[in-house]
Write an enzyme that holds these catalytic residues in place. Structure first.
Site, PDB file in Angstrom:
ATOM      1  N   ASN A   1      18.384 -39.631  -6.996  1.00  0.00           N
ATOM      2  CA  ASN A   1      19.014 -37.962  -5.524  1.00  0.00           C
ATOM      3  C   ASN A   1      20.501 -37.663  -5.948  1.00  0.00           C
ATOM      4  OD1 ASN A   1      20.376 -39.003  -3.019  1.00  0.00           O
ATOM      5  ND2 ASN A   1      20.225 -40.892  -3.453  1.00  0.00           N
TER       6      ASN A   1
ATOM      7  N   PHE B   1      24.316 -35.647   1.229  1.00  0.00           N
ATOM      8  CA  PHE B   1      24.817 -35.419   3.386  1.00  0.00           C
ATOM      9  C   PHE B   1      24.269 -34.471   3.807  1.00  0.00           C
ATOM     10  CE2 PHE B   1      28.315 -39.201   2.848  1.00  0.00           C
ATOM     11  CZ  PHE B   1      27.577 -39.735   2.381  1.00  0.00           C
TER      12      PHE B   1
ATOM     13  N   SER C   1      28.332 -43.366  -1.472  1.00  0.00           N
ATOM     14  CA  SER C   1      26.953 -42.144  -1.709  1.00  0.00           C
ATOM     15  C   SER C   1      27.711 -42.123  -2.983  1.00  0.00           C
ATOM     16  CB  SER C   1      26.894 -41.492  -0.501  1.00  0.00           C
ATOM     17  OG  SER C   1      25.580 -41.686   0.357  1.00  0.00           O
TER      18      SER C   1
ATOM     19  N   ASN D   1      26.998 -38.500  -4.196  1.00  0.00           N
ATOM     20  CA  ASN D   1      27.321 -37.546  -4.266  1.00  0.00           C
ATOM     21  C   ASN D   1      27.889 -36.347  -3.520  1.00  0.00           C
ATOM     22  OD1 ASN D   1      24.527 -38.061  -5.953  1.00  0.00           O
ATOM     23  ND2 ASN D   1      23.420 -39.266  -4.355  1.00  0.00           N
ATOM     24  N   THR D   2      28.905 -37.594  -2.482  1.00  0.00           N
ATOM     25  CA  THR D   2      30.228 -36.557  -1.957  1.00  0.00           C
ATOM     26  C   THR D   2      31.109 -37.192  -2.819  1.00  0.00           C
ATOM     27  OG1 THR D   2      28.895 -36.444   0.087  1.00  0.00           O
ATOM     28  CG2 THR D   2      31.675 -36.627   0.471  1.00  0.00           C
TER      29      THR D   2
ATOM     30  N   LYS E   1      28.424 -50.051   4.328  1.00  0.00           N
ATOM     31  CA  LYS E   1      27.118 -49.652   2.981  1.00  0.00           C
ATOM     32  C   LYS E   1      28.257 -49.836   1.416  1.00  0.00           C
ATOM     33  CE  LYS E   1      23.268 -47.578   1.758  1.00  0.00           C
ATOM     34  NZ  LYS E   1      22.097 -46.944   2.342  1.00  0.00           N
TER      35      LYS E   1
ATOM     36  N   ASN F   1      24.234 -49.584  -2.089  1.00  0.00           N
ATOM     37  CA  ASN F   1      23.300 -48.018  -2.327  1.00  0.00           C
ATOM     38  C   ASN F   1      22.800 -47.450  -3.441  1.00  0.00           C
ATOM     39  OD1 ASN F   1      23.462 -45.091  -1.358  1.00  0.00           O
ATOM     40  ND2 ASN F   1      25.239 -45.374   0.023  1.00  0.00           N
TER      41      ASN F   1
HETATM   42  C1  LIG Z   1      16.871 -39.325  -1.205  1.00  0.00           C
HETATM   43  C2  LIG Z   1      17.758 -40.456  -1.436  1.00  0.00           C
HETATM   44  C3  LIG Z   1      18.276 -40.247   0.266  1.00  0.00           C
HETATM   45  C4  LIG Z   1      19.371 -40.978  -0.012  1.00  0.00           C
HETATM   46  N1  LIG Z   1      20.461 -40.570   1.372  1.00  0.00           N
HETATM   47  C5  LIG Z   1      21.627 -41.640   1.636  1.00  0.00           C
HETATM   48  C6  LIG Z   1      22.186 -41.540   2.652  1.00  0.00           C
HETATM   49  O1  LIG Z   1      22.447 -40.338   3.253  1.00  0.00           O
HETATM   50  N2  LIG Z   1      22.998 -42.418   3.336  1.00  0.00           N
HETATM   51  C7  LIG Z   1      22.930 -43.731   2.677  1.00  0.00           C
HETATM   52  O2  LIG Z   1      24.093 -44.443   3.169  1.00  0.00           O
HETATM   53  N3  LIG Z   1      22.039 -44.045   1.758  1.00  0.00           N
HETATM   54  C8  LIG Z   1      21.366 -43.272   1.273  1.00  0.00           C
HETATM   55  N4  LIG Z   1      20.512 -43.797   0.264  1.00  0.00           N
HETATM   56  C9  LIG Z   1      20.969 -44.759  -0.073  1.00  0.00           C
HETATM   57  C10 LIG Z   1      19.136 -45.525   0.232  1.00  0.00           C
HETATM   58  O3  LIG Z   1      19.319 -45.141   1.892  1.00  0.00           O
HETATM   59  C11 LIG Z   1      19.328 -46.896  -0.156  1.00  0.00           C
HETATM   60  O4  LIG Z   1      20.750 -47.905   0.020  1.00  0.00           O
HETATM   61  C12 LIG Z   1      19.573 -47.493  -1.618  1.00  0.00           C
HETATM   62  O5  LIG Z   1      18.540 -45.870  -1.623  1.00  0.00           O
HETATM   63  C13 LIG Z   1      18.339 -48.276  -2.628  1.00  0.00           C
HETATM   64  O6  LIG Z   1      17.025 -48.795  -1.662  1.00  0.00           O
HETATM   65  P1  LIG Z   1      16.476 -48.338  -2.404  1.00  0.00           P
HETATM   66  O7  LIG Z   1      15.875 -49.239  -3.302  1.00  0.00           O
HETATM   67  O8  LIG Z   1      15.262 -49.289  -1.080  1.00  0.00           O
HETATM   68  O9  LIG Z   1      15.997 -46.751  -2.509  1.00  0.00           O
HETATM   69  C14 LIG Z   1      19.298 -41.832  -0.070  1.00  0.00           C
HETATM   70  C15 LIG Z   1      18.338 -42.601  -0.991  1.00  0.00           C
HETATM   71  C16 LIG Z   1      17.775 -41.793  -1.807  1.00  0.00           C
HETATM   72  C17 LIG Z   1      16.791 -42.243  -2.924  1.00  0.00           C
END
Ligand SMILES: Cc1cc2nc3c(=O)[nH]c(=O)nc-3n(C[C@H](O)[C@H](O)[C@H](O)COP(=O)(O)O)c2cc1C
Length: 375
Positions: free
Chosen positions: A122, A126, A205, A207-208, A250, A279
């Site tokens: 992704n 934000f 993250s 993406n910023t 995080k 993350n």
């Molecule tokens: C589509 C998407 C959007 C996410 N947005 C955020 C976010 O806004 N803030 C954040 O701290 N982590 C964000 N994450 C990271 C998740 O909270 C998580 O830490 C990460 O995906 C690892 O867990 P997973 O393997 O179970 O997906 C996002 C993940 C995905 C897939």
């Protein structure tokens, strides 16, 4: 019956996977919201999605979690689906990442599935409604639950008297330069303070642009210590409050060893309440999806199975190095009870899912809870 439900989700998933991932996400959550708005259907769903294992409650930071399985940040960025996620049996939901001003995020498409790898890439960036709108939504949630709930009326343990714990994941706006980032975290912290049970500072993250540079020790110290000071000042004004509003950080799975050591040293130094590890990653190592497809998707954070091992290693490293003194919430590649148990055995106190929800379906919290080994 269990088998039929599992097959049903496999079928629904294969249909969903034909469509754009982000559109499907909102379609599915809005459909769930519709069903939950009908009282008796909500009750049937709630009864079906609650774990059989009743010994799941867990207390940390003065908060009572009804179970250890939470939904990770980014799934319900704007706190729109709390009722639905509670019905699905989650013990806690981390809303956000929320920023001071609303943001559209990056251009679509920005969410991609890699089914062969049980992964997602992704680059949302934000996208969120802004902290004021989200705080207002949480305020209404809180008011509604204070009126409705008699069962937990005298419980000092949660802000909401509902047993769904809510975390507030906070970030900075894209246009805010890193040197002013602390101001954005302050705004989000103040706006959400009365409505969330714990905070997560997100500097990880991918993406910023430039955000992850804030994981450097001095920048982290500035942001985190400032929030701790604000918290102390606020708590002085509310001497009757028993809830401390823990502040967690995080981190990215891509930190080098020395960066990770810095984070741990700092966490000890400032007595941070906890860490969320981890993350998404910017690495594309070990994927079995065709390299051309991965290249065509482009930039973004990778989540799911490919981050599982690294995330467990980080959890283990932190808990060993701190003798378990800094509680860790594990996030990364959790699909099953076995995955959750791996994280708990590595030292995590709580686990969160995101990508697992997409691949395993809405019964994921229940399935994990029923197979959790650590009491
Ligand atoms: C589509 C998407 C959007 C996410 N947005 C955020 C976010 O806004 N803030 C954040 O701290 N982590 C964000 N994450 C990271 C998740 O909270 C998580 O830490 C990460 O995906 C690892 O867990 P997973 O393997 O179970 O997906 C996002 C993940 C995905 C897939």
């Amino acid at each position: 019956m269990k088998f039929i439900f599992a097959r049903m989700y496999q079928l629904i998933r294969s249909i969903f996977f034909w469509f754009d991932a982000e559109k499907v996400h909102y379609f599915a959550m809005n459909a769930l919201r519709f069903f939950c708005s009908i009282g008796f259907i909500k009750k049937i769903l709630a009864a079906n999605f609650q774990a059989k294992n009743k010994k799941l409650a867990f207390e940390s930071w003065g908060l009572e979690f009804k179970n250890r399985v939470g939904l990770a940040a980014g799934f319900d960025k704007n706190a729109k689906y709390l009722r639905e996620l509670e019905v699905l049996g989650f013990g806690f939901v981390e809303i956000g990442t929320v920023t001071p001003k609303p943001q559209d995020g990056n251009d679509q498409p920005r969410l991609f599935r890699l089914p062969k790898d049980k992964a997602i890439i992704n680059r949302m960036g934000f996208n969120n409604d802004g902290v004021k709108v989200v705080a207002e939504r949480l305020k209404k949630w809180k008011e509604k639950h204070e009126v409705q709930s008699t069962k937990y009326e005298n419980s000092p343990l949660t802000t909401h008297h509902s047993r769904l714990i809510i975390g507030g994941n906070i970030g900075k706006n894209k246009v805010t330069p890193n040197e002013d980032a602390w101001k954005d975290y302050e705004i989000c912290f103040n706006e959400l303070f009365d409505y969330v049970d714990y905070f997560v500072v997100n500097v990880s993250s991918p993406n910023t642009p430039g955000l992850r540079e804030l994981q450097e020790k001095d920048s982290l110290r500035k942001i985190l210590s400032h929030l701790q000071t604000l918290r102390t000042e606020r708590l002085k004004l509310k001497i009757d409050s028993v809830v401390e509003k823990p502040i967690l950080l995080k981190i990215a799975p891509d930190l080098t060893q020395s960066q990770l050591d810095d984070v741990i040293d700092l966490a000890k130094e400032i007595q941070l309440d906890g860490l969320v590890a981890s993350n998404t990653t910017i690495s594309r190592e070990g994927l079995i999806t065709d390299a051309a497809i991965v290249t065509a998707i482009g930039a973004g954070g990778l989540s799911g199975l490919p981050v599982k091992q690294r995330s467990t290693e980080i959890v283990q490293y932190i808990t060993q190095k701190t003798n378990g003194e800094i509680p860790v919430i594990a996030s990364g590649g959790i699909f099953s009870a076995a995955d959750a148990n791996e994280k708990l055995q590595a030292g995590a106190v709580l686990v969160q899912v995101w990508t697992g929800f997409i691949y395993e379906g809405p019964a994921i919290a229940k399935k994990i809870c029923n197979g959790i080994a650590v009491q």
